[in-house]
Design an enzyme around this catalytic site. Structure first.
Site, PDB file in Angstrom:
ATOM      1  N   SER A 282       0.866  -1.192   0.000  1.00 39.71           N
ATOM      2  CA  SER A 282       0.000   0.000   0.000  1.00 39.71           C
ATOM      3  C   SER A 282       0.889   1.224   0.000  1.00 39.71           C
ATOM      4  O   SER A 282       2.094   1.126   0.230  1.00 39.71           O
ATOM      5  CB  SER A 282      -0.867   0.028   1.260  1.00 39.71           C
ATOM      6  OG  SER A 282      -0.112   0.499   2.364  1.00 39.71           O
ATOM      7  N   ASP A 283       0.322   2.385  -0.252  1.00 43.21           N
ATOM      8  CA  ASP A 283       1.100   3.592   0.012  1.00 43.21           C
ATOM      9  C   ASP A 283       0.954   3.888   1.502  1.00 43.21           C
ATOM     10  O   ASP A 283       0.165   3.270   2.212  1.00 43.21           O
ATOM     11  CB  ASP A 283       0.656   4.763  -0.873  1.00 43.21           C
ATOM     12  CG  ASP A 283       1.798   5.780  -1.019  1.00 43.21           C
ATOM     13  OD1 ASP A 283       2.742   5.742  -0.206  1.00 43.21           O
ATOM     14  OD2 ASP A 283       1.742   6.615  -1.931  1.00 43.21           O
ATOM     15  N   TRP A 284       1.719   4.841   1.956  1.00 46.85           N
ATOM     16  CA  TRP A 284       1.813   5.124   3.380  1.00 46.85           C
ATOM     17  C   TRP A 284       0.419   5.422   3.978  1.00 46.85           C
ATOM     18  O   TRP A 284      -0.168   6.456   3.678  1.00 46.85           O
ATOM     19  CB  TRP A 284       2.750   6.314   3.584  1.00 46.85           C
ATOM     20  CG  TRP A 284       2.970   6.740   4.991  1.00 46.85           C
ATOM     21  CD1 TRP A 284       2.037   7.163   5.887  1.00 46.85           C
ATOM     22  CD2 TRP A 284       4.225   6.788   5.678  1.00 46.85           C
ATOM     23  NE1 TRP A 284       2.616   7.481   7.071  1.00 46.85           N
ATOM     24  CE2 TRP A 284       3.974   7.257   6.976  1.00 46.85           C
ATOM     25  CE3 TRP A 284       5.544   6.494   5.329  1.00 46.85           C
ATOM     26  CZ2 TRP A 284       4.980   7.445   7.923  1.00 46.85           C
ATOM     27  CZ3 TRP A 284       6.548   6.686   6.263  1.00 46.85           C
ATOM     28  CH2 TRP A 284       6.253   7.143   7.543  1.00 46.85           C
TER      29      TRP A 284
END
Ligand code: NOJ
Length: 752
Positions: free
Chosen positions: A292-294
């Site tokens: 995932s992104d942050w």
């Protein structure tokens, strides 16, 4: 501890060492894949549900924060308990070794993966990716990624969150600096070059990083250019413009993908099964894993797509997101979700197996410390070859936008040069966003001041005035700058935006030269001295007055560690500029998005003054200030007419288009010969031009060369209304030139 645990552990150790011995032999790729799959399965069989969930969890380290920090719980303890599969922003041999040792204390000793944003260099900072794209030099781009990987891998890093392959048509979006610009064809080639560069000889080499194609998908189309904003686009547009670089990265063997913050047509990308399951893991058969992104798993709550973290974790896993970066939704909820019957064990196993496979491929099960080699780290720390390569790549990225009366290159004999502007003595800014600052950097980074000084002998004199700050309204430094300019034979100015004005969360609604810098240029120009302006930026800026008045303009982006030397090489003609814009430069924010491969509309204006109920602005021409593919040289090139070996061809056959390019100027130089095609009538409307190929040629002054391009039906494919990738018989225009606007044209027919 139970006996069965020891029995399992024993069996596990035997199995791993056995398989490791086999692995060292040279098996064909398919066999290797199979064997690694078996190894991952055998580890998976030993794992408890909690251990599996741990592998799907990633936390930030304490070296750097590249997102909103949560700092929830004792991370080191969580490593020891096997609750972590990966960390980001942990760097250096010592630091990574220390944490890996903790992972080795867990029951199954599954090694950690250390990831970091190695976007354009590690110890040696290369030009920002958008600048590198301006080189159109795929070998140079690959080399830059290769060096970055070598340096980072020597410092214990396993995985880079790069390349960013998002197409960007909106320069207000700060992350345009991190990609390859507006074109899907160029963007795809660059994506491949970067993946090849980062992954080198392949995962498992100690100088290779796992690459990560991001942000999947359409992040670059954020509405209004505002970072993290929603994206709403047709699937046709998605497939035709935004997905090709991802597809290219996948075909090049990229190890991982990162999903994105934006919602796409109403579904957050992180929870988007169409993107991750159907396209990526389904149609494209991607074998790696998706991170995932942050925090983006948890962000599905504010998106209004998940009620709480429990639901967010469920949606993300179902959609195919294998690892949770920093949101802690997985570690806190997956076990319950499985026990509640909301998620199948199969979906967890699939994610974990993908992650374990990469750890095996990296050789970390053989030796978890194989990237922790002090000697290698030391060797890469002050590597002169890397710095030289950086300088050469930086030169290739500088775009000559204007050069009235051939004022450039300057003679080294120039007596007095005034250097004016807020970036002349800058050091840190030269690295641009997504770069790392090391303690000795102020001595290493070459400022423009120093670079220009390095070129000149004792007879030349350099004068300096800052003139103004980057982004305020004070003109108090103008008078001094004007005085300094008056004493000089020539003025070189360095203006632009600060490194932290473009990048993540750095969208700007006003992309004119910031502060009073353009007023400063006007004041200096008014002295009557010849003025050369270098513009540093992470995006296309707007500087119309400068573009129309000053003698010469070099677009110098953020050039990296050797910035000043590279600038001086170009200014004094040791390098003849060859870069071409990978993105259109607007005349005004009101024109955005402005891009070369637009549709014609039903009412295209006949010319700039045609306002007779046509698709035009009444206060601006439609075209950009500087078009895609544009960039001058100290020499000039002329193009003959296009010669086609036939006027029509059938699918399966091909056509050759040739053109003769002549260096008509006084300098040897490099030209990028660009091939564009237009499909005149389609079952869906087609762009007025699409880049289909290019060749870079070096010609000595006076020399000519015939360049040929082969055109096949496959190059004419597009996504029709049913999303089939087809070519359609009919008439096509062909354009060849040194940029997307000034081209020679011809036409051909694709027969049935
Ligand atoms: C958020 C960014 O969008 C992403 O590109 C980056 O890799 C992560 N933060 C980690 O720094």
């Amino acid at each position: 501890m139970t006996r069965s645990f020891f029995k399992n552990l024993f069996a596990f150790t035997i199995m791993i060492s056995h398989l490791t011995i086999c692995e060292s032999q040279n098996f064909p790729k398919k066999n290797r894949e199979q064997r690694i799959g078996q190894k991952a399965d055998s580890v998976l069989r030993l794992m408890t549900l909690d251990e599996k969930i741990g592998q799907m969890n990633q936390y930030n380290g304490d070296w750097e924060a590249t997102g909103p920090i949560t700092n929830d719980g004792d991370k080191q303890n969580q490593i020891r308990m096997g609750m972590l599969g990966s960390m980001l922003n942990v760097t250096g041999v010592e630091h990574t070794r220390e944490l890996q040792q903790m992972a080795m204390k867990t029951r199954l000793k599954i090694p950690l993966l250390f990831g970091q944003d190695i976007i354009h260099g590690y110890r040696t900072t290369f030009p920002i990716p958008l600048a590198e794209a301006a080189s159109w030099d795929l070998d140079a781009i690959e080399l830059s990624a290769r060096i970055a990987a070598t340096e980072a891998a020597a410092a214990g890093v396993h995985w880079t969150f790069a390349p960013m392959v998002d197409i960007a048509r909106d320069p207000r979006w700060g992350r345009i600096m991190e990609g390859a610009g507006e074109d899907p064809y160029l963007g795809s080639l660059i994506a491949v070059a970067r993946v090849k560069g980062f992954q080198g000889k392949g995962l498992g080499s100690t100088d290779a990083l796992m690459a990560c194609a991001k942000h999947f998908a359409a992040y670059g189309a954020a509405t209004g250019g505002r970072d993290y904003n929603s994206v709403d686009m047709s699937l046709r547009m998605l497939w035709e413009t935004y997905l090709p670089p991802f597809r290219a990265a996948e075909e090049a063997g990229v190890a991982t993908f990162m999903n994105s913050f934006n919602d796409l047509n109403g579904i957050p990308a992180t929870g988007n099964a169409y993107l991750q399951r159907d396209i990526l893991k389904g149609r494209w058969k991607f074998k790696g894993f998706v991170v995932s992104d942050w925090g983006s798993v948890g962000e599905m709550i504010p998106h209004g797509y998940a009620k709480d973290n429990y639901e967010a974790a469920m949606e993300a896993v179902i959609a195919g997101c294998d690892m949770d970066m920093e949101s802690r939704s997985y570690i806190k909820n997956l076990s319950k979700l499985v026990n509640d019957g909301k998620l199948s064990l199969g979906s967890i196993n699939d994610a974990v197996k993908r992650i374990l496979i990469k750890k095996f491929e990296m050789g970390l099960f053989d030796d978890p410390f194989r990237f922790c080699n002090k000697e290698r780290e030391q060797q890469q720390w002050n590597n002169k070859d890397n710095l030289n390569a950086e300088r050469q790549i930086a030169e290739k990225t500088i775009v000559l936008l204007r050069n009235e009366n051939q004022i450039l290159p300057l003679s080294r004999q120039t007596k007095t040069i005034a250097l004016i502007g807020p970036f002349i003595k800058s050091v840190r800014d030269n690295l641009g966003f997504w770069s790392y600052i090391w303690p000795d950097d102020s001595a290493r980074i070459i400022s423009p001041w120093q670079g220009i000084q390095n070129k000149l002998g004792k007879e030349s004199k350099l004068l300096y005035a800052r003139g103004c700050n980057i982004n305020d309204s004070s003109t108090s430094g103008f008078a001094e700058a004007v005085e300094v300019a008056k004493q000089a034979d020539i003025v070189i100015m360095n203006v632009g935006e600060a490194a932290d004005m473009s990048g993540e969360a750095k969208s700007r609604s006003n992309i004119h030269l910031p502060g009073v810098q353009e007023e400063l240029i006007m004041a200096i120009q008014a002295t009557g001295k010849p003025v050369i302006v270098m513009i540093n930026a992470g995006r296309p800026l707007i500087f119309n007055w400068t573009a129309d008045h000053v003698a010469a303009i070099l677009y110098t982006w953020w050039l990296g560690t050797e910035a000043g030397d590279a600038m001086a090489d170009v200014i004094f003609g040791d390098y003849n500029p060859s870069a071409k814009l990978p993105v259109s430069f607007p005349r005004s924010e009101g024109q955005i998005p402005v891009y070369y491969n637009h549709f014609n509309t039903g009412r295209p204006p006949k010319n700039d003054s045609d306002l007779n109920y046509v698709s035009a602005y009444i206060d601006l021409p439609n075209d950009p200030k500087f078009p895609f593919g544009y960039g001058l040289s100290y020499t000039s090139f002329s193009f003959s007419g296009i010669d086609l070996n036939k006027k029509s061809f059938r699918p399966g056959d091909s056509l050759t288009a040739s053109i003769t390019v002549t260096n008509t100027g006084k300098f040897d130089g490099k030209e990028t010969v660009q091939l564009y095609i237009r499909d005149l009538v389609g079952s869906v409307v087609r762009p007025v031009k699409e880049l289909k190929n290019f060749q870079q040629i070096f010609l000595r002054a006076g020399d000519s060369k015939k360049i040929s391009f082969t055109i096949t039906a496959d190059m004419l494919r597009f996504y029709n209304n049913k999303l089939d990738y087809v070519f359609e018989p009919g008439d096509f225009m062909i354009f060849i030139g040194g940029n997307s606007k000034d081209v020679k044209e011809s036409s051909f027919t694709l027969l049935k």
